[in-house]
Each structure stands twice: as C-alpha cells, then as structure tokens.
Scaffold this active site. Structure first.
Site, short mmCIF file in Angstrom:
data_model
loop_
_atom_site.label_atom_id
_atom_site.label_comp_id
_atom_site.label_asym_id
_atom_site.label_seq_id
_atom_site.Cartn_x
_atom_site.Cartn_y
_atom_site.Cartn_z
N THR A 10 0.75 -1.12 -0.11
CA THR A 10 -0.10 0.12 0.01
C THR A 10 0.86 1.20 0.08
O THR A 10 0.56 2.37 -0.56
CB THR A 10 -0.80 0.20 1.26
OG1 THR A 10 -0.12 -0.34 2.60
CG2 THR A 10 -1.91 -1.13 1.18
N PHE A 17 -7.07 -5.05 -0.22
CA PHE A 17 -8.49 -5.60 -0.80
C PHE A 17 -9.72 -5.36 0.16
O PHE A 17 -10.81 -5.35 -0.22
CB PHE A 17 -8.10 -7.18 -0.87
CG PHE A 17 -7.23 -7.57 -2.07
CD1 PHE A 17 -7.56 -7.51 -3.36
CD2 PHE A 17 -5.73 -7.91 -1.85
CE1 PHE A 17 -6.57 -7.92 -4.35
CE2 PHE A 17 -4.98 -8.08 -2.72
CZ PHE A 17 -5.30 -8.02 -4.10
N GLN A 83 2.01 -13.14 -0.53
CA GLN A 83 0.68 -13.15 -1.05
C GLN A 83 0.64 -12.24 -1.92
O GLN A 83 -0.61 -12.32 -2.74
CB GLN A 83 -0.36 -12.86 0.02
CG GLN A 83 -0.35 -14.04 1.48
CD GLN A 83 -1.20 -13.37 2.32
OE1 GLN A 83 -0.72 -12.62 3.28
NE2 GLN A 83 -2.49 -14.00 2.49
N HIS A 101 0.46 -16.82 -4.21
CA HIS A 101 -0.78 -16.55 -5.05
C HIS A 101 -0.53 -16.15 -6.33
O HIS A 101 -1.38 -15.72 -7.22
CB HIS A 101 -1.44 -15.55 -4.24
CG HIS A 101 -2.13 -15.66 -2.94
ND1 HIS A 101 -2.44 -14.88 -2.26
CD2 HIS A 101 -2.28 -17.00 -2.50
CE1 HIS A 101 -3.14 -15.44 -1.06
NE2 HIS A 101 -2.85 -16.74 -1.23
N CYS A 112 -3.25 -26.46 -22.32
CA CYS A 112 -1.88 -27.12 -22.89
C CYS A 112 -0.84 -26.71 -21.95
O CYS A 112 0.49 -27.19 -22.29
CB CYS A 112 -1.48 -27.06 -24.25
SG CYS A 112 -0.95 -25.17 -24.64
N CYS A 133 -3.64 -18.66 -26.23
CA CYS A 133 -2.50 -19.26 -26.36
C CYS A 133 -1.93 -19.63 -27.54
O CYS A 133 -2.43 -19.63 -28.61
CB CYS A 133 -2.87 -20.76 -25.79
SG CYS A 133 -1.64 -21.82 -25.54
N CYS A 136 -2.41 -23.57 -28.69
CA CYS A 136 -3.48 -24.39 -29.05
C CYS A 136 -4.30 -23.19 -29.32
O CYS A 136 -5.73 -23.91 -29.66
CB CYS A 136 -3.82 -25.45 -27.83
SG CYS A 136 -4.50 -24.34 -26.37
N SER A 175 -3.23 -9.33 7.30
CA SER A 175 -4.15 -9.22 8.44
C SER A 175 -4.34 -10.86 8.83
O SER A 175 -5.05 -11.23 9.75
CB SER A 175 -5.60 -8.58 8.08
OG SER A 175 -5.98 -9.36 7.09
N ASN A 195 2.04 -4.87 11.19
CA ASN A 195 0.80 -4.72 10.78
C ASN A 195 0.15 -3.57 11.06
O ASN A 195 -0.07 -3.39 12.16
CB ASN A 195 0.35 -5.93 10.63
CG ASN A 195 -1.15 -5.87 9.59
OD1 ASN A 195 -0.85 -5.80 8.35
ND2 ASN A 195 -2.42 -5.82 10.32
#
Length: 229
Positions: A10, A17, A83, A101, A112, A133, A136, A175, A195
C-alpha cells in the site's frame, strides 16, 4: 523467514483488498477474480486484470521492500513468502521469493499449459478482449491464483517447509485472514508481526508493531547498522 501481504505494498500506492477503500469495496471478486467467473466470462476477468496489471507494473518498490531485500543480503532473512502478485519484492532485489498466489509476470493456458509472459499478454490485449494461447488457441488465464483455485503446489509446499524451519517468522502487512497462507505462522517456532491493524494471531506473537512497514523496517536497518562493529 518473512511472510508479506497487501499491507507492505500500500505504501507503493497499491490498494489493499478488504479495507473500506480496498479493491473489493469497488468490485465483486466473485465476478472478476474467481475461477468460476473466468470459466463463465473470461473476457470480463481480463478486463479487470488488464487494468490491474498495468497499475501494478507502474508501481515501484518502497522502503519496506528494499529493507527486506537488505535483510536477506545480510543473511538475516532466508526467504520471503508473499501473498502479493505485484513482483515488487523481486524488483527491490530480494532473491528468494515464494509467490504463493502467483504473479502478474505471466499467464497460462488451462488446456496445454503454455506460459506467456506479461509483455506478450499485454500486446494481445491491445488488439483483443482476452489473450490467446500461441500453442493451441485457448484463452489464457491470468497467472494468479483466482478464488476457487488451489494454490500452486510447489509454492505452498516450499512456504510450509520454510515456516517449519524458521526460528522466527516475521509477518509484514498481512491481516492473516486468507487461508491456507494464514496458517503458516502456526508452523514457525516463533512469530513477530508488523501490521497496521489487528491480525488473527496478535495474541501468539512475541512482538506486534502496529505501524507502517517502510518506516518500521528501515528503523530495524538503522539499529543493525549501529550495532555492527
């Protein structure tokens, strides 16, 4: 080891989020960031991620990212588990970063397993609503873990191994609400948290600092420099 969440980024101008001004206050994640939404309307998911990728690439690492890279270079941090999908740790110079993530650095083909780098993805998005892709022809999926998907097996296994071997886990800017990553601190021998706001594991931490990550981690570097001969 260090576990980071949205709170460290941030300070680079990237919204979190779940706060009142966070990303999910503006859009419904089930409509733009879930595997069900991708299967139902991949163009809609890519409309969201096209804007998000551009904004994340425009962001720069902040003092917190650089401080963690410095601590790794000093041999005090073995690895960073994050994350975040913004690649800011790597851009700040951290060498061992586990992105549990996923990240914005690529997209993958569900059919594929072809991997396309961000540059190629963005080039396609200039001409069509969803990238295809090159192998494919299927629509590519963003290289991030969407809601409803399992975490990348190799990444979460490595993160768990690091946690179990850590004398101290430092949580920065999370958090600790999103599982299974939120359970990683329970695997470490001890825990410290930086935090802004409460976390689910404040009561288990040896130390909790409710302050911005950049200023706090920079102060750690200053004290280490003073203590060095």
């Amino acid at each position: 080891m260090v576990l980071t969440g949205a709170g460290i980024s941030t300070e680079s101008g990237i919204p979190d989020f779940r706060s009142p001004t966070g990303i999910w206050a503006e859009v419904d994640p089930s409509e733009v960031a879930s595997i069900q939404a991708f299967r139902r309307n991949p163009e809609g998911v890519w409309s969201f991620y096209r804007t998000r990728i551009h904004s994340l690439l425009a962001a720069e690492p902040n003092a917190g990212h650089y401080a963690l890279a410095d601590l790794e270079h000093r041999g005090l941090v073995r690895a960073i588990v994050t994350q975040n999908i913004d690649t800011l740790h790597s851009r700040a110079g951290s060498r061992d970063v586990v992105e549990v993530h996923g990240s914005i650095r690529s997209a993958g083909c569900p059919q594929c397993l072809w991997i396309e780098g961000t540059e190629g993805v963005l080039a396609q998005l200039e001409e069509r609503t969803a990238p295809l892709c090159l192998n494919c022809g299927e629509i590519l999926k963003p290289g991030v873990t969407l809601f409803g998907e399992l975490l990348p097996a190799g990444a979460i296994e490595r993160a768990t191994e690091l946690a179990r071997g850590a004398a101290l886990m430092l949580v920065v800017g999370s958090s600790l609400e999103v599982w299974p990553v939120a359970g990683l601190p329970l695997e470490a021998h001890s825990l410290a948290i930086v935090n802004q706001g409460v976390t689910a594991l404040d009561g288990r931490a040896l130390l909790k600092i409710d302050a911005p990550a950049g200023a706090t981690l920079t102060a750690v570097l200053v004290e280490l420099s003073r203590a060095s001969p």
